[in-house]
Write a protein that holds these residues in place. Structure first.
Motif, short mmCIF file in Angstrom:
data_model
loop_
_atom_site.label_atom_id
_atom_site.label_comp_id
_atom_site.label_asym_id
_atom_site.label_seq_id
_atom_site.Cartn_x
_atom_site.Cartn_y
_atom_site.Cartn_z
N ALA A 77 0.92 -1.14 -0.10
CA ALA A 77 0.03 -0.11 -0.04
C ALA A 77 0.94 1.19 -0.11
O ALA A 77 0.57 2.10 0.70
CB ALA A 77 -0.90 0.04 1.18
N THR A 78 1.94 1.38 -0.99
CA THR A 78 2.76 2.44 -1.03
C THR A 78 2.66 3.24 -2.44
O THR A 78 1.86 2.58 -3.22
CB THR A 78 4.17 1.96 -0.90
N VAL A 79 2.94 4.28 -2.53
CA VAL A 79 3.10 5.18 -3.71
C VAL A 79 4.04 4.67 -4.54
O VAL A 79 4.01 4.61 -5.88
CB VAL A 79 3.28 6.64 -3.28
N TRP A 80 5.15 4.32 -4.19
CA TRP A 80 6.62 4.02 -5.04
C TRP A 80 6.95 2.51 -4.69
O TRP A 80 6.74 2.02 -3.65
CB TRP A 80 7.62 4.57 -4.60
N GLY A 81 7.22 1.83 -5.70
CA GLY A 81 7.70 0.30 -5.49
C GLY A 81 9.01 0.45 -6.45
O GLY A 81 9.09 0.73 -7.50
N LEU A 82 10.38 -0.14 -5.76
CA LEU A 82 11.53 -0.21 -6.27
C LEU A 82 11.90 -1.51 -6.43
O LEU A 82 11.96 -2.03 -5.37
CB LEU A 82 12.44 0.77 -5.62
N GLY A 126 5.43 4.03 -10.06
CA GLY A 126 5.02 5.18 -9.28
C GLY A 126 3.36 5.63 -9.58
O GLY A 126 2.99 4.90 -10.61
N PRO A 127 2.93 6.68 -9.44
CA PRO A 127 1.88 7.22 -9.65
C PRO A 127 1.39 7.36 -10.87
O PRO A 127 0.33 7.37 -11.43
CB PRO A 127 1.73 8.56 -9.04
N ASP A 128 2.70 7.71 -11.87
CA ASP A 128 2.49 7.67 -13.50
C ASP A 128 2.71 6.54 -14.22
O ASP A 128 2.87 6.80 -15.42
CB ASP A 128 3.17 8.87 -14.02
N GLY A 129 2.86 5.29 -13.51
CA GLY A 129 3.27 4.25 -14.37
C GLY A 129 4.55 3.67 -13.75
O GLY A 129 5.00 4.06 -12.63
#
Length: 80
Positions: A7-12, A38-41
């Motif tokens: 449940a995060t905004v970013w995944g790395l 991220g939020p834009d893909g």
């Protein structure tokens, strides 16, 4: 998946062959694939260090992943 699971905004993510040998997929030592969601893909990139030095590769892979994240986060937050 990382974004949804945690449940995060970013995944790395990072995967590859740090060395001193390649991996079972045929990638040479010093090969890494980096991905950021991220939020834009999503963005994916490959890094080739051409080095068999495991520690140096691990540092290079981590630095590249964090630079990718920093660059994208910078688009959303004002600097200074």
């Amino acid at each position: 998946t990382a974004r949804r699971r945690f449940a995060t905004v970013w995944g790395l993510a990072e995967t590859g062959a740090a060395g001193p040998t390649g991996n079972r997929y045929g990638d040479a030592a010093g090969h890494s694939c980096l991905a950021l969601a991220g939020p834009d893909g999503e963005i994916a990139t490959t890094l080739e260090t051409a080095s068999r030095d495991r520690e140096a590769n691990m540092r290079a892979f981590a630095a590249a992943a964090l630079a990718l994240l920093e660059g994208e986060i910078g688009k959303y937050t004002p600097l200074g």
